[in-house]
Design a protein around this motif. Structure first.
Motif, mmCIF file in Angstrom:
data_model
loop_
_atom_site.group_PDB
_atom_site.id
_atom_site.type_symbol
_atom_site.label_atom_id
_atom_site.label_comp_id
_atom_site.label_asym_id
_atom_site.label_seq_id
_atom_site.Cartn_x
_atom_site.Cartn_y
_atom_site.Cartn_z
ATOM 1 N N ARG A 270 -13.945 -0.253 -61.264
ATOM 2 C CA ARG A 270 -13.469 -1.102 -62.403
ATOM 3 C C ARG A 270 -12.829 0.062 -63.402
ATOM 4 N NH1 ARG A 270 -12.169 -5.148 -60.380
ATOM 5 N NH2 ARG A 270 -11.489 -5.606 -62.581
ATOM 6 N N LYS A 271 -13.381 1.285 -63.487
ATOM 7 C CA LYS A 271 -12.723 2.311 -64.402
ATOM 8 C C LYS A 271 -11.857 3.203 -63.649
ATOM 9 C CE LYS A 271 -17.263 2.778 -66.631
ATOM 10 N NZ LYS A 271 -18.393 3.445 -66.994
ATOM 11 N N VAL A 272 -10.596 3.185 -64.163
ATOM 12 C CA VAL A 272 -9.497 4.033 -63.580
ATOM 13 C C VAL A 272 -9.012 4.993 -64.473
ATOM 14 C CG1 VAL A 272 -7.162 3.552 -62.559
ATOM 15 C CG2 VAL A 272 -8.790 1.885 -62.412
ATOM 16 N N ARG A 273 -8.895 6.249 -63.952
ATOM 17 C CA ARG A 273 -8.235 7.314 -64.638
ATOM 18 C C ARG A 273 -7.238 7.901 -63.869
ATOM 19 N NH1 ARG A 273 -11.091 4.784 -67.463
ATOM 20 N NH2 ARG A 273 -13.209 5.205 -68.094
ATOM 21 N N ILE A 274 -6.052 7.729 -64.720
ATOM 22 C CA ILE A 274 -4.603 8.144 -63.888
ATOM 23 C C ILE A 274 -4.481 9.587 -64.264
ATOM 24 C CG2 ILE A 274 -2.305 7.549 -63.705
ATOM 25 C CD1 ILE A 274 -2.960 4.626 -64.511
ATOM 26 N N ARG A 275 -4.062 10.413 -63.583
ATOM 27 C CA ARG A 275 -3.479 11.761 -63.827
ATOM 28 C C ARG A 275 -2.225 12.129 -63.234
ATOM 29 N NH1 ARG A 275 -6.978 15.957 -66.214
ATOM 30 N NH2 ARG A 275 -8.613 14.670 -67.415
ATOM 31 N N GLY A 276 -1.296 12.522 -63.793
ATOM 32 C CA GLY A 276 -0.018 13.047 -63.203
ATOM 33 C C GLY A 276 0.936 13.871 -64.175
ATOM 34 N N GLY A 277 2.010 14.086 -63.651
ATOM 35 C CA GLY A 277 2.809 14.942 -64.366
ATOM 36 C C GLY A 277 3.946 15.430 -63.559
ATOM 37 N N SER A 278 4.743 16.418 -64.325
ATOM 38 C CA SER A 278 5.996 16.838 -63.720
ATOM 39 C C SER A 278 5.974 18.404 -63.972
ATOM 40 C CB SER A 278 7.344 16.279 -64.170
ATOM 41 O OG SER A 278 8.355 17.072 -63.825
ATOM 42 N N TYR A 290 7.997 4.457 -64.663
ATOM 43 C CA TYR A 290 6.962 4.089 -63.367
ATOM 44 C C TYR A 290 5.631 4.160 -63.516
ATOM 45 C CZ TYR A 290 4.954 4.943 -58.769
ATOM 46 O OH TYR A 290 4.325 4.644 -57.495
ATOM 47 N N SER A 291 5.062 5.214 -64.370
ATOM 48 C CA SER A 291 3.689 5.459 -64.474
ATOM 49 C C SER A 291 3.297 4.584 -65.606
ATOM 50 C CB SER A 291 3.472 7.017 -64.821
ATOM 51 O OG SER A 291 4.200 7.149 -66.146
ATOM 52 N N MET A 292 3.961 4.041 -66.651
ATOM 53 C CA MET A 292 3.481 3.377 -67.883
ATOM 54 C C MET A 292 3.220 1.990 -67.452
ATOM 55 S SD MET A 292 5.426 4.953 -71.271
ATOM 56 C CE MET A 292 4.979 6.828 -71.524
ATOM 57 N N CYS A 293 4.466 1.638 -66.627
ATOM 58 C CA CYS A 293 4.312 0.174 -66.026
ATOM 59 C C CYS A 293 3.122 -0.107 -65.184
ATOM 60 C CB CYS A 293 5.557 -0.244 -65.293
ATOM 61 S SG CYS A 293 6.945 -0.777 -66.517
ATOM 62 N N ILE A 294 2.744 1.096 -64.437
ATOM 63 C CA ILE A 294 1.554 0.944 -63.377
ATOM 64 C C ILE A 294 0.393 0.899 -64.332
ATOM 65 C CG2 ILE A 294 0.177 2.322 -62.108
ATOM 66 C CD1 ILE A 294 2.627 3.390 -60.656
ATOM 67 N N LYS A 295 0.221 1.806 -65.278
ATOM 68 C CA LYS A 295 -1.029 1.277 -66.331
ATOM 69 C C LYS A 295 -1.102 0.002 -66.763
ATOM 70 C CE LYS A 295 -2.926 3.555 -70.214
ATOM 71 N NZ LYS A 295 -3.075 2.329 -71.152
ATOM 72 N N GLN A 296 -0.013 -0.527 -67.202
ATOM 73 C CA GLN A 296 0.186 -1.717 -67.922
ATOM 74 C C GLN A 296 -0.368 -2.830 -66.973
ATOM 75 O OE1 GLN A 296 2.876 -2.176 -70.934
ATOM 76 N NE2 GLN A 296 3.580 -4.156 -70.159
ATOM 77 N N ALA A 297 -0.056 -2.643 -65.664
ATOM 78 C CA ALA A 297 -0.398 -3.715 -64.851
ATOM 79 C C ALA A 297 -1.649 -3.750 -64.400
ATOM 80 C CB ALA A 297 0.425 -3.369 -63.563
ATOM 81 N N MET A 298 -2.270 -2.721 -64.399
ATOM 82 C CA MET A 298 -3.667 -2.438 -63.943
ATOM 83 C C MET A 298 -4.496 -2.971 -65.147
ATOM 84 S SD MET A 298 -4.011 1.636 -62.427
ATOM 85 C CE MET A 298 -3.075 1.999 -60.744
ATOM 86 N N GLU A 299 -4.080 -2.648 -66.504
ATOM 87 C CA GLU A 299 -4.676 -3.315 -67.652
ATOM 88 C C GLU A 299 -4.754 -4.804 -67.521
ATOM 89 O OE1 GLU A 299 -4.222 0.400 -70.799
ATOM 90 O OE2 GLU A 299 -2.752 -1.334 -70.766
ATOM 91 N N GLU A 300 -3.672 -5.221 -66.968
ATOM 92 C CA GLU A 300 -3.295 -6.742 -67.054
ATOM 93 C C GLU A 300 -4.306 -7.424 -65.917
ATOM 94 O OE1 GLU A 300 -1.627 -10.137 -68.228
ATOM 95 O OE2 GLU A 300 -0.842 -8.265 -68.982
ATOM 96 N N ALA A 301 -4.588 -6.472 -64.942
ATOM 97 C CA ALA A 301 -5.525 -6.826 -64.057
ATOM 98 C C ALA A 301 -7.030 -6.960 -64.282
ATOM 99 C CB ALA A 301 -5.248 -6.388 -62.561
ATOM 100 N N GLY A 302 -7.436 -6.231 -65.403
ATOM 101 C CA GLY A 302 -8.516 -6.299 -65.977
ATOM 102 C C GLY A 302 -9.375 -5.015 -65.850
ATOM 103 N N TYR A 303 -8.633 -3.932 -65.409
ATOM 104 C CA TYR A 303 -9.379 -2.707 -65.320
ATOM 105 C C TYR A 303 -9.316 -1.830 -66.582
ATOM 106 C CZ TYR A 303 -8.810 -3.472 -60.220
ATOM 107 O OH TYR A 303 -8.797 -4.192 -59.261
ATOM 108 N N ASP A 304 -10.420 -1.029 -66.816
ATOM 109 C CA ASP A 304 -10.592 -0.114 -67.588
ATOM 110 C C ASP A 304 -9.638 1.253 -67.574
ATOM 111 O OD1 ASP A 304 -11.243 1.872 -69.724
ATOM 112 O OD2 ASP A 304 -13.580 1.689 -69.169
ATOM 113 N N VAL A 305 -8.492 1.349 -68.140
ATOM 114 C CA VAL A 305 -7.483 2.604 -67.636
ATOM 115 C C VAL A 305 -7.162 3.510 -68.874
ATOM 116 C CG1 VAL A 305 -5.485 2.812 -66.458
ATOM 117 C CG2 VAL A 305 -6.492 0.542 -66.377
#
Length: 361
Positions: A270-278, A290-305
């Protein structure tokens, strides 16, 4: 004769009988009332303890976070954070809705929010402290361990610190421990010397680099040039996946939101920790959306992000991913190496991997 009433014995008897009958009826009515009242009290005493109070319709019944919807709809937003360059804000998780998947309209709405909507101010260049630093290339083929094209400038003209001035990087450590030992003209042993990577990560242990908790799954996003130079739009990447710009062999290597959510649901974490960069200033627009919509979708699905983009350093990001117990990789050698180290230490890489079957040492 006299005018007095005569006494009639039969009539007097009837009158007494009627009076007695009325009294009997009154007594019976009183007794019936007492009995009914007693029965009612007994029933109430027996029934009331088993009755559950009716729960009024509150926020849970109407809270839009419990229902899939377009991100453009007005809703209560829990406190969450996106860290870009070291400022992070942690928030509580929303209720579980792991089976939720975004529609095309949801994705289009999210992209619009970040491109020309209320969140477009979040789309900005990554704070690249070590431009052109390529730890993955260094480990895989002893390339760019100490080379650099020089310090770049970001679009706003702010000068950066070139990593070539540092002699304490993981790449410098790997170069001295392994690459410099290769004879002139000898094989670069493409794939990486994992024994040296072990020692490199132990150096991170000594430096006190942060590692994730055992119940957290790390999602590594390879951003920058492979996203920006791809021929696919952000909308397509998020909905169907996309082709990375840097390697034609990894067709559809850019994962969609649906693929990430499928992988997370199967992991039961349930706990998601996203790391990324350029590692380049100019490649950020599509990557941010891309990255912010992925985060927002994971939150919408109920994950702690929580999400960290271009955090403290590429070395610390690599350490964080390699020390995870659970990891989801993206396309690219840097991410692939993280996954190989996670499995080397007994952890699990969830979802699709991008493995080149090269010999490693």
């Amino acid at each position: 004769g006299g005018g007095g009433l005569s006494h009639h014995p039969r009539r007097s008897s009837r009158m007494r009988f009627c009076a007695d009958k009325r009294e009997l009826i009154l007594v019976l009515a009183w007794v019936a009332t007492v009995v009914l009242f007693t029965i009612s009290v007994l029933l109430l005493c027996f029934y009331l303890p088993s009755v559950k109070p009716i729960e009024p319709m509150g926020l849970r019944a109407i809270d839009p976070l419990f229902h899939a919807q377009s991100p453009t709809q007005k809703k209560r937003e829990p406190k969450r954070g996106i860290e870009v360059g070291g400022q992070q804000e942690f928030g509580e998780s929303s209720p579980s809705n792991a089976s939720w998947r975004p529609s095309r309209d949801w994705i289009n709405g999210c992209v619009k929010e970040f491109t020309d909507g209320p969140k477009q101010h979040l789309v900005r260049p990554f704070p690249v402290g070590w431009p052109d630093y390529a730890l993955g290339d260094c480990i895989k083929m002893c390339h760019k361990c100490v080379d650099s094209t020089g310090c770049q400038k970001d679009p706003e003209g702010i000068k950066c610190l070139t990593w070539t001035s540092r002699h304490d990087t993981f790449a410098d450590f790997y170069d001295k421990r392994f690459c410099q030992s290769i004879p002139q003209g000898g094989s670069l042993k493409i794939g990486g010397n994992f024994s040296v990577v072990d020692a490199m990560l132990e150096l991170g242990d000594e430096r006190g680099y942060q590692a994730p908790e055992e119940d957290e799954v790390v999602v590594h996003l390879r951003l920058g040039d492979i996203i920006e130079l791809s021929n696919d739009s952000v909308d397509r990447m998020l909905l169907l996946g996309g082709d990375p710009a840097h390697n034609k062999n990894f067709k559809n290597g850019i994962k969609s939101i649906g693929e990430y959510l499928d992988t997370l649901e199967s992991s039961s974490l349930r706990k998601v920790r996203i790391r990324g960069g350029s590692h380049m200033f100019k490649y950020y627009r599509k990557s941010c959306v891309y990255s912010m919509c992925i985060k927002q979708a994971m939150e919408e699905a109920g994950y702690d992000v929580t999400m960290v983009l271009n955090g403290v350093s590429p070395d610390e990001d690599f350490y964080y991913g390699a020390r995870a117990r659970h990891l989801i990789v993206s396309v690219g050698g840097y991410s692939r190496l993280m996954g190989q180290m996670v499995e080397r230490y007994g952890g699990t890489v969830h979802g699709r991997q991008f493995i080149k079957r090269k010999k490693s040492y």
